[in-house]
Scaffold this active site. Structure first.
Site, PDB file in Angstrom:
ATOM      1  NE  ARG A 290      -4.086  -2.103   1.854  1.00  0.00           N
ATOM      2  CZ  ARG A 290      -4.927  -2.625   2.740  1.00  0.00           C
ATOM      3  NH1 ARG A 290      -4.788  -2.348   4.029  1.00  0.00           N
ATOM      4  NH2 ARG A 290      -5.896  -3.414   2.338  1.00  0.00           N
ATOM      5  CE1 TYR A 432      -1.999  -0.403  -7.824  1.00  0.00           C
ATOM      6  CE2 TYR A 432      -1.839  -2.097  -9.495  1.00  0.00           C
ATOM      7  CZ  TYR A 432      -1.393  -0.927  -8.955  1.00  0.00           C
ATOM      8  OH  TYR A 432      -0.326  -0.284  -9.528  1.00  0.00           O
ATOM      9  CD  GLU A 433      -1.509  -4.571  -3.497  1.00  0.00           C
ATOM     10  OE1 GLU A 433      -1.887  -5.151  -2.479  1.00  0.00           O
ATOM     11  OE2 GLU A 433      -1.002  -5.166  -4.465  1.00  0.00           O
ATOM     12  N   GLY A 434      -6.398  -2.927  -2.092  1.00  0.00           N
ATOM     13  CA  GLY A 434      -7.476  -2.394  -1.273  1.00  0.00           C
ATOM     14  C   GLY A 434      -7.983  -1.106  -1.878  1.00  0.00           C
TER      15      GLY A 434
END
Length: 580
Positions: A290, A432-434
């Site tokens: 993140r 992406y990545e949450g």
């Protein structure tokens, strides 16, 4: 438009704004590092980014990756640049010396990746996952796994991939179905499919170490039943594992990054950590990823800033209103108020979020290497910073590249100037990545409600302490920061109280709450930039930074009001979504 590493701004933030060398001096593992050495590394990384990496960006976007007989081929030049990257020792920077790394702070590592990501986002995805994979295996891997895999990952001989997502399991990882069956030798056999796997297959390295979230046979349903497995493309005996790339995604951007659909068929893997505790281990890699995604945002924002500014300084159109003299052929469009406002918005956001991103990395260094007395507080602070920084930087990147394209007008819409590629490439970072919506929910539910705002309040108190230390000449910005902090205290208390009566309330206001807290951190960053600018020996540079801060106070900080008002509006309800 040629990318120019912003060395002056990078060093200014590290040395003058954050005063990182003072922190390094009290952290024994970092005590031998000074700004002179860090500056040399940053300079060399800037040369690598501009001379070797940047030339592959536009061509890599046009060529993209190809799947040939089950194997991914990256764009021309990607593999050779990666070999130079490894030969120069860049993968080893942030890894511990005991594992063959150089043991440098994450702050320096982060600054270097800003430049790599500006030069070529897609290429930087491949080595970008190394740090997180290294940290997971170092923290949770068995002795045998650490001995076999860490030296090769640290050196860059092998690369890594993170395999979480499945067709039915995106944000909701409780739905993961990939199965793992124990084998008599202590390993596991995996079967299942994963999608959207960045770097799941490529030709930069022979081996790719997949970290796979799966469910061991007999494990409970939901998140609590997930385990993490190390599944290499090549087995320790050199044989090919049961990992198959079935397709490459046709994407809007980052065409040079191989986004793979992967099938695991009787693939052999080894457990990382304890059974059914995979999420705890995976969060180490996800949090690292993140911050890396946030840096992707900063990389695009910096490129947008440079491109818009240079074009606006050269392009002449009409005479700007209010100017005493009429220029033949018109004034540079940078003189026109509408363009000035866009340029200053990009500049003010770039400067502030660089401070926040670098501060996140520096706090991470404190949590790992600082005195024992500060590590717990630093870890709690990183947990708060991460979702805010990931969200702000990725959203500002997309907005900033869009504004830069607007400055260039029709020329921005064509490939020649490169900004349209950066606009396309930057969009994925909000997903992406949450997703950024997941970041907001994570902030409210896990970082605020879980401890009734204790960690956040400690952060706010430290902001106020810093405000008290400001010189009198910064009274205006200091007052603005205090107002933001006061709003944060009130909004946090409101959420904690109302959540007890209305379980949906925190979810309804999570997006606004995150962005409102973002303005607390942004105003704090502008305050520190102003303080450092006032101490700057280069008066011209200092005045430019001070002017940027004054613009931010007048034109950007007022946007916080709407976010605070929506958080504290107890009458606001969301209607039911219409059904298709």
């Amino acid at each position: 438009m040629q990318y120019r590493p912003p060395i002056r701004d990078i060093r200014f933030v590290i040395e003058k704004v954050l005063k990182a060398p003072e922190m390094w001096a009290v952290c024994p593992p970092l005590a031998d590092l000074d700004m002179s050495l860090a500056g040399q590394l940053i300079d060399e990384a800037g040369k690598f980014a501009t001379e070797l990496l940047a030339p592959t960006n536009a061509a890599g976007d046009r060529e993209g990756c190809r799947l040939v007989q089950g194997n991914v081929q990256t764009p021309t030049g990607f593999a050779s640049v990666y070999r130079e990257f490894v030969a120069s020792g860049w993968p080893t920077l942030g890894c511990a010396q005991e594992h063959g790394g150089q043991g440098l702070p994450q702050l320096v590592h982060t600054a270097i990746y800003e430049m790599l990501l500006s030069a070529n986002h897609a290429w930087s995805m491949y080595p970008g996952l190394l740090q997180g994979a290294y940290e997971v295996i170092a923290a949770h891997g068995s002795d045998a796994l650490r001995q076999h895999y860490l030296p090769r990952l640290v050196s860059g001989e092998w690369l890594a991939a993170m395999a979480l997502t499945e067709p039915q399991a995106g944000s909701d990882l409780a739905q993961v179905k990939t199965k793992a069956r124990p084998l008599p030798d202590g390993s596991y056999e995996l079967d299942g499919s994963k999608v959207f796997i960045s770097g799941g297959d490529h030709d930069l390295t022979d081996n790719i170490v997949h970290l796979v979230l799966c469910r061991v046979n007999g494990a409970p349903e939901g998140i609590k039943g997930l385990s993490l497995m190390l599944v290499p493309k090549l087995l320790p005996d050199g044989g090919r594992n049961g990992i198959y790339c079935e397709a490459l995604e046709e994407k809007m951007g980052i065409h040079g990054s191989a986004t793979c659909s992967i099938r695991y068929e009787a693939a052999k893997g080894w457990l990382i950590g304890e059974p059914d505790q995979g999420m705890a281990a995976m969060f180490i890699m996800m949090n690292s990823a993140r911050l890396h995604v946030a840096m992707q945002g900063l990389g695009h924002l910096e490129y947008a800033r440079q491109t818009a500014l240079r074009y606006a300084a050269d392009r002449r159109q009409m005479n700007a209103p209010g100017r005493q003299y009429k220029a033949a052929g018109g004034d540079p469009i940078a003189c026109h108020p509408a363009i000035r406002r866009m340029l200053m918005t990009i500049q003010a956001r770039t400067d502030a979020v660089r401070v926040l991103a670098y501060q996140t990395a520096m706090i991470l260094d404190e949590a790992r290497h600082g005195p024992v007395s500060v590590r717990e507080e630093a870890a709690a602070r990183v947990a708060i910073f991460t979702p805010i920084v990931k969200t702000l930087l990725t959203e500002y990147a997309f907005q900033g590249t869009s504004d830069a394209l607007q400055v260039l007008g029709g020329y921005g819409y064509v490939r020649e100037y490169g900004i349209e590629q950066h606009l396309r490439d930057s969009r994925i970072a909000m997903i992406y990545e949450g997703t950024n919506e997941i970041q907001a929910i994570d902030l409210v539910q896990r970082k605020v409600l879980r401890d009734d705002g204790s960690a956040l309040n400690a952060l706010l108190e430290s902001v106020l302490e810093d405000v008290k230390a400001c010189p009198e000449g910064l009274a205006g910005i200091a007052y603005a920061v205090r107002r933001q902090v006061a709003n944060a205290y009130l909004a946090t208390t409101t959420i904690i109280v109302r959540a007890k009566a209305d379980a949906e309330y925190p979810y309804r206001v999570a997006d606004d709450y995150l962005r409102a807290l973002g303005y607390v951190l942004l105003s704090w960053a502008w305050l520190r930039l102003a303080r450092a600018a006032g101490e700057e020996a280069d008066l011209t540079y200092g005045r430019e930074k001070m002017g940027m801060v004054e613009f931010a106070l007048d034109w950007l900080l007022p946007d916080s009001v709407a976010h605070w008002e929506r958080v504290m509006n107890d009458q606001a309800r969301l209607p039911e979504a219409p059904l298709a």
